[in-house]
Design a protein around this motif. Structure first.
Motif, PDB file in Angstrom:
ATOM      1  N   GLN A   8      -6.759  -5.662   6.749  1.00  0.00           N
ATOM      2  CA  GLN A   8      -6.312  -4.833   7.865  1.00  0.00           C
ATOM      3  C   GLN A   8      -4.954  -5.265   8.402  1.00  0.00           C
ATOM      4  O   GLN A   8      -4.355  -4.554   9.221  1.00  0.00           O
ATOM      5  CB  GLN A   8      -7.348  -4.801   8.984  1.00  0.00           C
ATOM      6  N   ASP A   9      -4.430  -6.413   7.942  1.00  0.00           N
ATOM      7  CA  ASP A   9      -3.084  -6.830   8.325  1.00  0.00           C
ATOM      8  C   ASP A   9      -2.020  -6.029   7.588  1.00  0.00           C
ATOM      9  O   ASP A   9      -0.840  -6.102   7.939  1.00  0.00           O
ATOM     10  CB  ASP A   9      -2.875  -8.314   8.028  1.00  0.00           C
ATOM     11  N   PHE A  10      -2.425  -5.301   6.575  1.00  0.00           N
ATOM     12  CA  PHE A  10      -1.475  -4.597   5.713  1.00  0.00           C
ATOM     13  C   PHE A  10      -1.440  -3.106   6.045  1.00  0.00           C
ATOM     14  O   PHE A  10      -2.493  -2.501   6.305  1.00  0.00           O
ATOM     15  CB  PHE A  10      -1.855  -4.764   4.243  1.00  0.00           C
ATOM     16  N   PRO A  11      -0.264  -2.488   5.978  1.00  0.00           N
ATOM     17  CA  PRO A  11      -0.157  -1.048   6.234  1.00  0.00           C
ATOM     18  C   PRO A  11      -0.442  -0.190   5.007  1.00  0.00           C
ATOM     19  O   PRO A  11      -0.374   1.031   5.077  1.00  0.00           O
ATOM     20  CB  PRO A  11       1.295  -0.891   6.685  1.00  0.00           C
ATOM     21  N   ALA A  60       2.160 -11.872   1.318  1.00  0.00           N
ATOM     22  CA  ALA A  60       3.157 -12.108   2.364  1.00  0.00           C
ATOM     23  C   ALA A  60       4.047 -10.884   2.567  1.00  0.00           C
ATOM     24  O   ALA A  60       4.414 -10.549   3.699  1.00  0.00           O
ATOM     25  CB  ALA A  60       4.003 -13.330   2.000  1.00  0.00           C
ATOM     26  N   GLY A  61       4.389 -10.211   1.464  1.00  0.00           N
ATOM     27  CA  GLY A  61       5.203  -9.017   1.572  1.00  0.00           C
ATOM     28  C   GLY A  61       4.494  -7.901   2.307  1.00  0.00           C
ATOM     29  O   GLY A  61       5.087  -7.208   3.156  1.00  0.00           O
ATOM     30  N   MET A  62       3.225  -7.701   1.980  1.00  0.00           N
ATOM     31  CA  MET A  62       2.450  -6.669   2.667  1.00  0.00           C
ATOM     32  C   MET A  62       2.321  -6.984   4.155  1.00  0.00           C
ATOM     33  O   MET A  62       2.395  -6.082   5.003  1.00  0.00           O
ATOM     34  CB  MET A  62       1.063  -6.557   2.026  1.00  0.00           C
ATOM     35  N   ALA A  63       2.121  -8.260   4.487  1.00  0.00           N
ATOM     36  CA  ALA A  63       2.014  -8.642   5.891  1.00  0.00           C
ATOM     37  C   ALA A  63       3.337  -8.395   6.628  1.00  0.00           C
ATOM     38  O   ALA A  63       3.350  -7.944   7.781  1.00  0.00           O
ATOM     39  CB  ALA A  63       1.602 -10.107   6.006  1.00  0.00           C
ATOM     40  N   ALA A  64       4.449  -8.682   5.970  1.00  0.00           N
ATOM     41  CA  ALA A  64       5.755  -8.421   6.575  1.00  0.00           C
ATOM     42  C   ALA A  64       5.943  -6.939   6.836  1.00  0.00           C
ATOM     43  O   ALA A  64       6.437  -6.531   7.907  1.00  0.00           O
ATOM     44  CB  ALA A  64       6.864  -8.948   5.660  1.00  0.00           C
ATOM     45  N   LEU A  65       5.532  -6.119   5.875  1.00  0.00           N
ATOM     46  CA  LEU A  65       5.629  -4.671   6.062  1.00  0.00           C
ATOM     47  C   LEU A  65       4.753  -4.232   7.227  1.00  0.00           C
ATOM     48  O   LEU A  65       5.128  -3.350   8.007  1.00  0.00           O
ATOM     49  CB  LEU A  65       5.210  -3.965   4.771  1.00  0.00           C
ATOM     50  N   GLY A  66       3.598  -4.868   7.372  1.00  0.00           N
ATOM     51  CA  GLY A  66       2.713  -4.569   8.496  1.00  0.00           C
ATOM     52  C   GLY A  66       3.323  -4.918   9.839  1.00  0.00           C
ATOM     53  O   GLY A  66       2.995  -4.303  10.860  1.00  0.00           O
ATOM     54  N   ARG A  67       4.197  -5.916   9.860  1.00  0.00           N
ATOM     55  CA  ARG A  67       4.907  -6.282  11.090  1.00  0.00           C
ATOM     56  C   ARG A  67       6.139  -5.429  11.319  1.00  0.00           C
ATOM     57  O   ARG A  67       6.879  -5.639  12.281  1.00  0.00           O
ATOM     58  CB  ARG A  67       5.314  -7.761  11.029  1.00  0.00           C
ATOM     59  N   GLY A  68       6.388  -4.503  10.394  1.00  0.00           N
ATOM     60  CA  GLY A  68       7.563  -3.646  10.526  1.00  0.00           C
ATOM     61  C   GLY A  68       8.838  -4.283  10.031  1.00  0.00           C
ATOM     62  O   GLY A  68       9.926  -3.772  10.279  1.00  0.00           O
ATOM     63  N   THR A  95      10.827  -4.634   7.175  1.00  0.00           N
ATOM     64  CA  THR A  95      11.080  -4.148   5.815  1.00  0.00           C
ATOM     65  C   THR A  95      12.007  -5.075   5.052  1.00  0.00           C
ATOM     66  O   THR A  95      11.852  -5.264   3.837  1.00  0.00           O
ATOM     67  CB  THR A  95      11.667  -2.731   5.866  1.00  0.00           C
ATOM     68  N   ASN A  96      12.983  -5.676   5.757  1.00  0.00           N
ATOM     69  CA  ASN A  96      13.907  -6.591   5.072  1.00  0.00           C
ATOM     70  C   ASN A  96      13.157  -7.781   4.492  1.00  0.00           C
ATOM     71  O   ASN A  96      13.418  -8.193   3.352  1.00  0.00           O
ATOM     72  CB  ASN A  96      14.987  -7.069   6.042  1.00  0.00           C
ATOM     73  N   GLU A  97      12.225  -8.350   5.257  1.00  0.00           N
ATOM     74  CA  GLU A  97      11.449  -9.477   4.749  1.00  0.00           C
ATOM     75  C   GLU A  97      10.563  -9.045   3.576  1.00  0.00           C
ATOM     76  O   GLU A  97      10.392  -9.785   2.607  1.00  0.00           O
ATOM     77  CB  GLU A  97      10.592 -10.079   5.858  1.00  0.00           C
ATOM     78  N   PHE A  98      10.005  -7.843   3.670  1.00  0.00           N
ATOM     79  CA  PHE A  98       9.196  -7.304   2.573  1.00  0.00           C
ATOM     80  C   PHE A  98       9.996  -7.305   1.278  1.00  0.00           C
ATOM     81  O   PHE A  98       9.529  -7.802   0.239  1.00  0.00           O
ATOM     82  CB  PHE A  98       8.734  -5.886   2.928  1.00  0.00           C
TER      83      PHE A  98
END
Length: 395
Positions: free
Chosen positions: A37-40, A294-302, A304-307
């Motif tokens: 659920q942390d992932f978008p 980690a990439g999916m979690a970054a995308l979940g935080r909005g 996109t650059n980190e993703f």
């Protein structure tokens, strides 16, 4: 005074057959636990099976599986928040893993999933126990699908409806595909994930949906989905073409997800565009699981650059692992698991560790280092030296 850590150096084979030192860059992406659920996006990793190299068997004829290590690997994926796409082609389904072993794998994985409250898992169901032959009828293919779908559902699992070599061989027109899929989808208990696996992954599937032209085949597939939309959660498309996947994604019913199976272009497809995005069901996520998580979690935080910072460096590695002949990609996936200490050997069912050259494995090592997916550089270097030694290279 803090100690300065030096990165290991190893002598690797080059394309010109020379052998030169390579110093690792270090900085592996850490293992951090997440929840799905942390992932978008819904993110499945198609998981491999671990062979048992100590078994007394004929590897080309009878698979021997290390069940404990295989199941531990599933728990690792769940710990990272990733779903498990079980008994798929990454598990050598139809390429060493028979339906008999696949049933045991499904049964055991479902039992493990029940021990946790945070598991996302779905299971491949196809017709691989039915060999393509001139006397195989469409009714035979329907019965074969019913057998495997029924097994998965009786175990309490969700179905990934795999492509059928027997159907590709027997179908005379797109109507045969519509008949088979319409019948099978009409009986499933809950919506399935369909899978369109391109001929680059399995040459026996060329002409699937009744045409060697992917655009014409896409029309047939979309008609099947539209006619059965309430029974389709989504479709995994493995054509290694971002353009074709995006075109199909934009034509899907609103309720049907696109799951990218594009191991060449997954970062951009998952990020999406102003008209939508793809979820993920990828073999490469087995090999790069901490980076994917980690990439999916970054995308979940909005972020996109980190993703992209996390996932874009993994794309050259994935393109190498899935290079033609693409069907041999499992060798690279298992090799990375060996380098990362997730299994104690570089052995595969069916002896498929021999499917890629030493040149290929050396470049894989370099790219994995650059992608930051060698979890322990010292361990990976030690194991790479062992592989080189077996091939007669002093590392």
């Amino acid at each position: 005074m803090s100690k300065v850590l030096t990165q290991p150096t190893i002598r690797l084979l080059n394309p010109d057959r020379s052998i030169t030192p390579y110093r690792l860059t270090g900085g592996p992406i850490p293992f951090v636990k997440f929840k799905a659920q942390d992932f978008p996006r819904v993110a499945y990793a198609a998981a491999h099976v671990v062979a048992d190299p100590l078994a007394s068997n004929d590897p080309w004829l009878a698979p021997a599986i290390d069940w404990d290590t295989t199941l531990q690997f599933r728990h690792r994926l769940w710990d990272l928040g990733l779903g498990v796409a079980e008994a798929m082609d990454t598990a050598q389904r139809g390429m060493g893993l028979t339906w008999t072993e696949a049933q045991e794998l499904i049964r055991r994985s479902q039992a493990e999933a029940r021990t946790r409250s945070d598991t996302l898992i779905a299971y491949g169901a196809g017709t691989d126990h039915l060999a393509p032959a001139p006397d195989v009828t469409i009714d035979d293919i329907i019965k074969a699908y019913e057998e495997q779908v029924g097994f998965v559902e009786r175990e309490g699992g969700r179905v990934i409806l795999m492509a059928s070599r027997a159907l590709a061989f027997a179908a005379k027109s797109p109507d045969d595909y519509a008949r088979v899929y319409g019948h099978v989808l009409g009986q499933v208990r809950q919506p399935v994930i369909m899978h369109w696996l391109g001929e680059m992954f399995d040459p026996a599937l060329q002409g699937y949906w009744g045409s060697i032209d992917h655009d014409a085949a896409m029309d047939v597939c979309l008609d099947v989905i539209a006619a059965n939309a309430n029974k389709v959660d989504g479709i995994k498309v493995s054509l290694l073409s971002a353009q074709k996947e995006i075109a199909m994604r934009r034509r899907l019913p609103a309720s049907v997800k696109m799951y990218t199976g594009d191991d060449f272009n997954y970062a951009e497809l998952i990020a999406g565009d102003e008209q939508g995005y793809s979820h993920a069901l990828l073999g490469i996520f087995d090999a790069i699981a901490p980076a994917a998580s980690a990439g999916m979690a970054a995308l979940g935080r909005g972020n996109t650059n980190e993703f992209f910072d996390l996932l874009e460096p993994t794309v050259p590695l994935s393109r190498h692992i899935f290079a033609a002949p693409t069907r041999f990609y499992k060798t690279g996936v298992v090799f990375l698991a060996y380098l990362n200490g997730l299994q104690d050997h570089f052995t595969m069912i069916g002896g498929q560790q021999s499917a890629r050259s030493l040149q290929h494995l050396c470049e894989l090592f370099r790219l994995a280092d650059c992608a930051r997916v060698l979890a322990d550089p010292d361990l990976a270097t030690s194991r790479m030296r062992a592989v080189l030694a077996v091939h007669g290279v002093e590392a």
